[in-house]
Design an enzyme around this catalytic site. Sequence first.
Site, PDB file in Angstrom:
ATOM      1  N   GLU A  41      99.579  47.920 -36.347  1.00 14.27           N
ATOM      2  CA  GLU A  41      98.191  47.962 -36.778  1.00 14.27           C
ATOM      3  C   GLU A  41      97.834  49.339 -37.336  1.00 14.27           C
ATOM      4  O   GLU A  41      97.147  49.462 -38.330  1.00 14.27           O
ATOM      5  CB  GLU A  41      97.291  47.616 -35.585  1.00 14.27           C
ATOM      6  CG  GLU A  41      95.865  47.348 -35.965  1.00 14.27           C
ATOM      7  CD  GLU A  41      95.052  46.830 -34.781  1.00 14.27           C
ATOM      8  OE1 GLU A  41      93.825  46.931 -34.852  1.00 14.27           O
ATOM      9  OE2 GLU A  41      95.659  46.327 -33.807  1.00 14.27           O
ATOM     10  N   ARG A  46     109.477  46.114 -21.094  1.00 11.67           N
ATOM     11  CA  ARG A  46     109.192  45.039 -20.137  1.00 11.67           C
ATOM     12  C   ARG A  46     110.028  43.794 -20.382  1.00 11.67           C
ATOM     13  O   ARG A  46     110.192  42.975 -19.477  1.00 11.67           O
ATOM     14  CB  ARG A  46     107.693  44.753 -20.098  1.00 11.67           C
ATOM     15  CG  ARG A  46     106.925  45.902 -19.424  1.00 11.67           C
ATOM     16  CD  ARG A  46     105.459  45.589 -19.239  1.00 11.67           C
ATOM     17  NE  ARG A  46     104.765  45.337 -20.470  1.00 11.67           N
ATOM     18  CZ  ARG A  46     104.044  46.220 -21.151  1.00 11.67           C
ATOM     19  NH1 ARG A  46     103.930  47.454 -20.690  1.00 11.67           N
ATOM     20  NH2 ARG A  46     103.435  45.896 -22.258  1.00 11.67           N
TER      21      ARG A  46
END
Length: 177
Positions: free
Chosen positions: A101, A64
């Site tokens: 994460e 993006r």
Amino acid sequence: MTGRQDIDLKDYIRHIPDFPKPGILFYDISTLMRNPDAWQIAMGRLTRQIAPLQPDLLAAVESRGFLTAAPIADRMGCGMLMLRKSGKLPGQTIAHTYDLEYGSDTLEIQADAVKPGQRVVVMDDLLATGGTLAASIALLRKAGAEVVGASVLVELTGLGGRDKLDTTVTSLLSYED
């Protein structure tokens, strides 16, 4: 539509709860992009934020980041390079692996994409925890770039991503959550 300067671009960002997984609120920029007036205004405002940094190149984070960096590079008359996931660029590349994460990821640029000392602004659509942008900055510096800033369309200020970035950060829209 009100005057171009008065338009609130947040009105054009759709919020989608529980995407891509439960507990995540997704900020969908596709609704902004579909409105030609709002998109032009957003690109103009981002350009005005980035221009004082005087970049030679805009570095777009897959995928993006490509959407904002390409039209702004065109407006500013500067070059653009792509930061891509591993294995997506032809030729010799420089890679940087970073922790997520849950696991890790790798970004790459073409080895000849940056000349030593070129002024670069890294661009993505969203700044959340800052991991991807921090990795992008590290990769660009490894390649010899002078990273003079990072620019995003949307910043989630409550997640503290800006604190992980040791460069000027500009964001067009910010949200607390």
